[in-house]
Design a protein around this motif. Structure first.
Motif, short mmCIF file in Angstrom:
data_model
loop_
_atom_site.label_atom_id
_atom_site.label_comp_id
_atom_site.label_asym_id
_atom_site.label_seq_id
_atom_site.Cartn_x
_atom_site.Cartn_y
_atom_site.Cartn_z
N ALA A 257 6.49 -1.70 -6.12
CA ALA A 257 6.10 -2.51 -4.41
C ALA A 257 7.30 -2.35 -3.71
O ALA A 257 7.50 -2.42 -2.82
N GLY A 258 8.37 -2.10 -4.30
CA GLY A 258 9.58 -2.27 -3.77
C GLY A 258 10.25 -1.06 -3.78
O GLY A 258 10.30 -0.92 -2.19
N SER B 119 7.94 -0.36 -0.27
CA SER B 119 8.16 -1.12 0.91
C SER B 119 9.57 -0.66 1.51
O SER B 119 9.67 -0.85 2.82
N PRO C 129 10.79 1.79 4.42
CA PRO C 129 9.84 2.03 5.60
C PRO C 129 9.63 3.50 5.37
O PRO C 129 10.79 4.27 4.67
N ALA D 257 15.48 -0.20 -2.18
CA ALA D 257 14.63 -0.61 -2.88
C ALA D 257 14.82 -1.80 -3.85
O ALA D 257 14.60 -2.79 -3.91
N LEU E 206 15.09 -5.32 -2.45
CA LEU E 206 13.55 -6.18 -2.93
C LEU E 206 13.25 -5.78 -4.42
O LEU E 206 12.49 -7.43 -4.42
#
Lengths: 219, 255
Positions: free
Chosen positions: A109-110, A113, A115, A141, A144
């Protein structure tokens, strides 16, 4: 009800010893779980289906079955196939595989995310996919990933109590065994609970420190 | 300290389903210089944790004496009673030395030494309870340790009673004190010692339910190991050692 302080004072060192084993199991599982999690996340994100599908299957399998059952399969089941691990390594393996699957999801997920423009910019500067991952994506990443990863660590520390079922005299089993001779369940479990709280709080503080260091360049 | 490298090596190699050549385990036990034996650790005075956090009791002393006879180090350990046979079959330890009754059903999957003591099943109730015999337990709640012969017996003979399972005897004594169960079935000596030494507020109800002989459990296919254990046990019983251990822990000679 009044606490039996004499019992607490006498037995605390034994529980502390149990907590040390809990810490040891946690650290090994945490390290292996991180490696497994990172590898699985990269495989899940890979375009190569031979990497992607096994990794997806692993994450699905672990997340859809209870840790206790996974632990029993490794400890009681694998010897049937000649793989007889010690209680310690059975526990570490089960915990590492378990937390690894959750770490994989967190890390995936990190990475997602970050961009996509970042990747395009790196590529236009002539960076290959590996270099882009290492220099551009992972560092961003990380910020996050770390907070939810810390959450996984705390869960991992608490989950180590399950290895009390496979003869490891860690914190929970130490408390259980001592209740057998003291008949003082409240005092014993209270001490165990406090020691777990100390371990998880320490882990949280270390991670918060790490989070702060990683926070450069953000508003 | 366990070795990660070996474990990982085993991990990668073993899935080839390689079948080991079975030899009598006595040889490997002697090579290791150590014999490991499992018990619940929740069964005073046979096996329990003392105030110095050491695993001790009658079972520990008997099996340590047997280990000494064989000439190896004793390595007692505790595990949950309901998984203790599974652990033996999974090679997690060499023996079960935890007051296990010899039963035909258990003999189907594991082997036993000659009996090392005799006792029997007894119903215990709260000190002020009105229950006099097991027959009066219909509709009452009765505790047993999970995976024991007592559990089987209660389920078969007291179908009207609600059965609750526990990990050990101390837990059940607490449950009687807290009023969650009306009584529990366990070994007579175990309950008697709890009353005697721990002033547990329980009492014996009715006569012995049935008699039991306890043996040391080992994996099947180890005639030499079994014979060696039996010989050592016989020697202990013939001398003073068995009697001393028995009197120390049980206040009686349990031969």
């Amino acid at each position: 009800m009044i606490l039996d302080w004499a019992i607490i004072a006498h037995y605390f060192p034994f529980l502390l010893k149990g907590a040390l084993l809990t810490l040891e199991i946690s650290i090994f599982s945490l390290l292996f779980g991180l490696i497994v999690g990172l590898l699985a996340a990269l495989c899940v994100l890979s375009k190569n289906l031979l990497l992607q599908w096994p990794a997806r299957f692993y994450v699905w399998l672990i997340r859809s079955t209870p840790l206790l059952v996974q632990l029993f399969i490794i400890y009681f089941g694998l010897p049937q196939f000649g793989l007889n691990l010690s209680p310690f390594w059975s526990g570490v393996l089960a915990l590492a595989l378990n937390t690894g699957a959750y770490n994989a999801e967190t890390i995936r997920a990190g990475i997602l995310s970050v961009p996509h423009g970042q990747v395009e910019a790196a590529r236009s500067l002539g960076m290959g996919p590996a270099l882009t991952m290492r220099r551009i994506i992972l560092p961003q990443a990380m910020r996050l990933i770390i907070p939810p990863l810390g959450n996984n660590f705390v869960i991992l520390i608490k989950d180590t109590s399950l290895v009390s079922t496979i003869t490891l005299v860690e914190l929970t089993l130490t408390a259980q065994r001592l209740i057998g001779s003291t008949y003082k369940p409240f005092e014993m479990y209270l001490m165990a609970a406090l020691l777990y709280a100390v371990l998880t709080t320490a882990a949280t503080l270390v991670l918060r420190q790490l989070e702060r260091r990683m926070a450069w360049g953000t508003a | 300290m366990p070795r990660p490298v070996t474990s990982i090596l085993t991990l990668t190699l073993v899935f080839s389903l390689f079948t080991p050549v079975f030899a009598d385990e006595l040889t490997s036990i002697k090579q290791n210089g150590k014999i490991s034996f499992a018990m619940s650790g929740q069964y005073p005075p046979f096996n329990f944790i003392d105030p110095n956090n050491n695993l001790t009791g009658f079972d520990v002393d008997i099996c340590s004496a047997i280990a000494a006879e064989i000439g190896v180090e004793p390595a007692p350990l505790t595990t949950a009673w309901d998984g203790i046979i599974a652990g033996l079959l999974a090679d997690k330890y060499d023996l079960i030395c935890g007051s296990m009754a010899i039963t035909p059903k258990r003999l189907e999957s594991i082997d036993f030494s000659d009996p090392y003591y005799r006792s029997g099943a007894q119903l215990f109730v709260g000190r002020n309870a009105k229950i006099e015999t097991a027959g009066e337990l219909n509709g009452k709640t009765v505790g047993v340790t999970l995976g024991t012969t007592y559990e089987e017996w209660v389920r078969a003979n007291l179908p009207q009673a609600e059965v609750r399972t526990y990990k050990g005897v101390p837990e059940m004594i607490l449950e009687v004190v807290n009023g969650r169960i009306d009584g529990f079935v366990t070994d007579r000596i175990v309950g008697a010692i709890a009353i005697d030494e721990k002033q547990a507020p329980i009492k014996l109800a009715g006569p012995l339910l049935y008699e039991e002989r306890m043996g040391i459990a080992l994996r099947q296919g180890n005639p030499e190991l079994k014979q060696t254990i039996n010989a050592a046990l016989k020697k202990l019983k013939e001398g003073e050692r068995y009697k001393n251990i028995s009197l120390k822990w049980l206040k009686i000679d349990a031969r």
